[in-house]
Design an enzyme around this catalytic site. Structure first.
Site, mmCIF file in Angstrom:
data_model
loop_
_atom_site.group_PDB
_atom_site.id
_atom_site.type_symbol
_atom_site.label_atom_id
_atom_site.label_comp_id
_atom_site.label_asym_id
_atom_site.label_seq_id
_atom_site.Cartn_x
_atom_site.Cartn_y
_atom_site.Cartn_z
ATOM 1 C CG ASP A 219 34.035 22.510 45.579
ATOM 2 O OD1 ASP A 219 33.824 22.148 44.412
ATOM 3 O OD2 ASP A 219 35.167 22.755 46.031
ATOM 4 C CD GLU A 303 32.892 19.348 42.470
ATOM 5 O OE1 GLU A 303 33.399 19.637 41.391
ATOM 6 O OE2 GLU A 303 33.474 19.428 43.549
ATOM 7 C CB CYS A 372 30.777 34.476 37.718
ATOM 8 S SG CYS A 372 30.251 35.724 38.909
ATOM 9 C CB CYS A 375 27.018 37.822 36.462
ATOM 10 S SG CYS A 375 28.733 37.561 35.949
ATOM 11 C CB CYS A 391 33.228 37.835 38.348
ATOM 12 S SG CYS A 391 32.185 38.048 36.905
ATOM 13 C CB CYS A 394 28.989 40.774 38.250
ATOM 14 S SG CYS A 394 29.541 39.360 39.206
ATOM 15 C CG ASP A 401 37.525 25.172 47.146
ATOM 16 O OD1 ASP A 401 37.737 24.936 45.948
ATOM 17 O OD2 ASP A 401 38.396 25.035 48.028
HETATM 18 ZN ZN LIG Z 1 30.147 37.639 37.764
#
Ligand SMILES: [Zn+2]
Length: 465
Positions: A219, A303, A372, A375, A391, A394, A401
């Site tokens: 990243d 990216e 995330c 999950c 998150c 989860c 980053d």
């Molecule tokens: Zn998650």
């Protein structure tokens, strides 16, 4: 073996004679450019007038638009307009005309839509002192003369600031061939840049070390130079803060100085020198990072950042251009192999990199930051200032980053099947937004290769065999 083009750049330490020669040649290059531009403009004006009289076709004045045409025109007039031309290598004039021809071509290509990107304007005259001093040699006897000198036709031997051992060794045992040399001045300092065709042993596939390294997501950050999916953070160059302080001081002094004064001129030169130094340091740091990444992983995922667009965004501009995100990608692109669309055949072709690793560029719209990595839950309202990803689904709490880097690595873990050079379907399949981990992406698979999820860390070469 594969031939790759490489540039070797060295700072020069010319003596007074050398410096005068360099300046004279840069002047000759600029002279030819400006003469050619004036000639083209005059011919265009003449043509316009002729057209208004109703002339057409062959009766119209020809415009010397290409390099051969410009050279021909120059050779017929040089004795009259530049009787001193023999003091300089003819390459210097030729370089100026070549720059002009390239500028004219970029202009017409941009206007007709053959050239993508920002509009290119009609070439402008090179103002003395404003335009960048540069010229090049493509023929003649130029090149390194021992380890510490370079030979430039009509200028002579010029001292090089640092030893050129790596280059002279390559040239010495015939692994490399000189194609040209460009001479330029940046921030008051002269540089030579040799373009060299190097015979390189390009590995067929990842090495054992790269296979062990597996896939890594990178990243490109604003706060750090890069954050890796392993959690490792590559810091911004250390010198940056110190250099910035110095830069601020100099620019303040410059702003306060008297316009036209010798003090102001000196400060402007200081400023340029400091900027050039920082840029060099940054480039060196980036080379270290990209080489390390390419040598120790079989796939590097980054990216597709719209760097030009980010630089236009003021709050990001400084950080982005300082960090050199575009440069990082450029380096990874030749150190790793990648799929490239061939505009002629309209098919994807594989361009191997130096180190046998593979570069995968995620689609620009792949939500690596918003997803995330635990999950697959998506946070659509994540903003740039949220430094931590939490998150609610989860319970994962992770550096923003690092989360993005892990998602980038996952992208290939999910889609990368078998040998990167044959599983081309996987490479085109990145425009879909990140699906949750439990859903499999349909990708083209080579018969007999491993299934998704089994490829992490394994050598694609080994599996194919
Ligand atoms: Zn998650």
């Amino acid at each position: 073996m594969k031939t790759t083009l490489q540039a070797y750049r060295f700072a020069l330490d010319p003596n007074n004679v050398g410096r005068a020669g360099l300046r004279r040649h840069a002047g000759a290059c600029r002279f030819a450019f400006d003469w050619g531009l004036a000639r083209v403009k005059a011919a265009l004006a003449q043509r316009e007038a002729e057209e208004s009289y109703g002339l057409a076709g062959d009766l119209l004045t020809a415009v010397p638009w290409t390099l051969p045409a410009l050279r021909l025109a120059w050779n017929t007039v040089k004795n009259d307009i530049a009787p001193w031309w023999a003091e300089c290598s003819k390459e210097a004039f030729s370089a100026g005309l070549a720059q002009l021809a390239a500028g004219l071509k970029n202009f017409s290509d941009s206007r007709t839509g053959r050239r993508k990107g920002r509009k290119v304007g009609f070439p402008r005259f090179k103002k003395r002192g404003k335009a960048r001093d540069s010229f090049r040699y493509t023929t003649g006897s130029y090149g390194p003369d021992g380890d510490r000198h370079v030979k430039l036709p009509r200028i002579g031997r010029v001292k090089v600031h640092e030893p050129m051992g790596a280059l002279t060794a390559l040239l010495g045992d015939g692994r490399a061939r000189l194609l040209g040399v460009a001479v330029s001045r940046t921030a008051g300092r002269w540089f030579v840049s040799f373009t060299v065709a190097v015979e390189r042993e390009i590995p067929d596939g990842p090495s054992a070390r790269q296979a062990t390294g597996g896939v890594i997501g990178v990243d490109l950050g604003v706060k750090h130079l890069a954050v890796l999916s392993t959690g490792e953070k590559v810091p911004n160059p250390k010198h940056a803060a110190w250099a910035e302080k110095k830069l601020r001081k100099t620019s303040r002094a410059y702003a306060r100085s008297q316009p036209g004064s010798s003090g102001r001129r000196k400060l402007a030169a200081d400023l340029a020198k400091q900027h050039a130094h920082t840029a060099n340091q940054r480039r060196d740091g980036l080379h270290k990072v990209t080489t390390e990444l390419a040598r120790t992983h079989h796939t590097v995922v980054i990216e597709d950042l719209h760097v030009a667009g980010m630089v236009r965004n003021h709050s990001l501009a400084k950080a982005v251009s300082e960090v050199g995100m575009g440069e990082l990608r450029r380096q990874l692109e030749y150190k790793c192999g990648r799929w490239v669309r061939d505009p002629k055949t309209r098919t994807q072709v594989y361009v191997p990199g130096w180190h046998g690793a593979h570069l995968h560029v995620a689609d620009r719209w792949y939500p690596s930051s918003k997803t995330c990595s635990g999950c697959g839950w998506r946070n659509p309202s994540l903003t740039l200032s949220d430094r931590t990803f939490s998150c609610p689904s989860c319970g994962l709490v992770i550096d923003r980053d690092e989360n993005a880097a892990v998602n980038l690595a996952r992208l290939v873990d999910r889609e990368y099947i078998g040998d990167v050079k044959t599983a081309r379907g996987a490479d085109r399949k990145t425009n879909a937004p990140a699906p949750p981990a439990r859903r499999r992406v349909a990708v083209k698979r080579e018969p007999g290769t491993a299934k998704t999820g089994q490829t992490r860390g394994a050598s694609p070469k080994g599996e194919a065999a």
